[in-house]
Design an enzyme around this catalytic site. Structure first.
Site, PDB file in Angstrom:
ATOM      1  N   VAL A  50      42.507  50.249  -2.530  1.00 51.77           N
ATOM      2  CA  VAL A  50      41.896  49.456  -3.600  1.00 51.77           C
ATOM      3  C   VAL A  50      42.954  49.062  -4.638  1.00 51.77           C
ATOM      4  O   VAL A  50      42.950  47.931  -5.138  1.00 51.77           O
ATOM      5  CB  VAL A  50      40.739  50.231  -4.283  1.00 51.77           C
ATOM      6  N   CYS A  51      43.865  49.955  -4.924  1.00 51.04           N
ATOM      7  CA  CYS A  51      44.846  49.743  -5.997  1.00 51.04           C
ATOM      8  C   CYS A  51      45.638  48.444  -5.875  1.00 51.04           C
ATOM      9  O   CYS A  51      45.756  47.705  -6.864  1.00 51.04           O
ATOM     10  CB  CYS A  51      45.796  50.937  -6.094  1.00 51.04           C
ATOM     11  N   PRO A  52      46.193  48.113  -4.700  1.00 53.90           N
ATOM     12  CA  PRO A  52      46.992  46.880  -4.668  1.00 53.90           C
ATOM     13  C   PRO A  52      46.165  45.617  -4.901  1.00 53.90           C
ATOM     14  O   PRO A  52      46.693  44.624  -5.402  1.00 53.90           O
ATOM     15  CB  PRO A  52      47.628  46.886  -3.280  1.00 53.90           C
ATOM     16  N   ILE A  55      46.115  45.440  -8.740  1.00 59.77           N
ATOM     17  CA  ILE A  55      47.439  45.160  -9.287  1.00 59.77           C
ATOM     18  C   ILE A  55      47.804  43.706  -9.036  1.00 59.77           C
ATOM     19  O   ILE A  55      48.281  43.004  -9.939  1.00 59.77           O
ATOM     20  CB  ILE A  55      48.473  46.130  -8.683  1.00 59.77           C
TER      21      ILE A  55
END
Length: 179
Positions: A50-52, A55
């Site tokens: 999920v993080c990328p 970002i």
């Protein structure tokens, strides 16, 4: 957890600003970009799923934030070397226009109160900080749910009007007038 009206904590962290190991590392403090609005957002772990997406979404809006005299900082408890490797190996992160802060001692995350009690990593927290260093907006998501970067931009727009903005207000719309 710190909230609206609280002073954003002082910090001094290593950050990654490029994929070139010779120029990638810089120091960022709470005094960096003094006098500007700041978006400071946290993610749980590098090299996750999920993080990328989040970002990269902040990266795509970076010019919109800059147009509003606002800088973006992303952060996690991973080291600057892990951030560099992730930027080098994830195509969506290669050309990020903002620093990735390394809070490896967890000092900033602890001061903000955003460490997950079970995992010991940052929650998906977003802070909008005004030029005086005061937190004006906070949102925290569960580890499994990505945030809405367009909503962060909308809230920044509303805060910068210094007016009363109704529900779902968008930049350019009328603000409320107190009777």
């Amino acid at each position: 957890m710190l909230t609206v009206g609280d002073k954003f904590p002082s910090f001094a962290l290593k950050a990654v600003v490029s994929t070139d190991p010779k120029t990638a590392f810089v120091d960022v403090t709470d005094a960096t970009d003094a006098g500007k609005w700041k978006i400071v957002f946290f993610w749980p772990k590098d090299f996750t799923f999920v993080c990328p997406t989040e970002i990269a979404a902040f990266g795509k809006l970076n010019d919109d934030f800059a147009d509003r005299d606002t800088v973006v900082y992303g952060a996690s408890t991973d080291s600057e070397f892990v951030h560099l490797a992730w930027r080098q190996h994830h195509p969506d992160l290669n050309d990020l226009p903002f620093p990735m802060l390394a809070d490896i001692k967890r000092e900033l995350s602890e001061a903000l109160g955003i460490l997950d009690k079970q995992e010991g990593v940052c929650l998906r927290a977003t802070f909008v900080v005004d030029p005086e260093g005061v937190i004006r907006f906070v949102a925290v998501n569960d580890l499994s749910v990505g945030r809405n970067t367009q909503e962060v931009l909308r809230v920044l727009d509303a805060l910068q009007t210094d007016e009363l903005c109704p529900c779902n207000w968008q930049k350019g719309e009328a603000v409320l007038q107190a009777a």
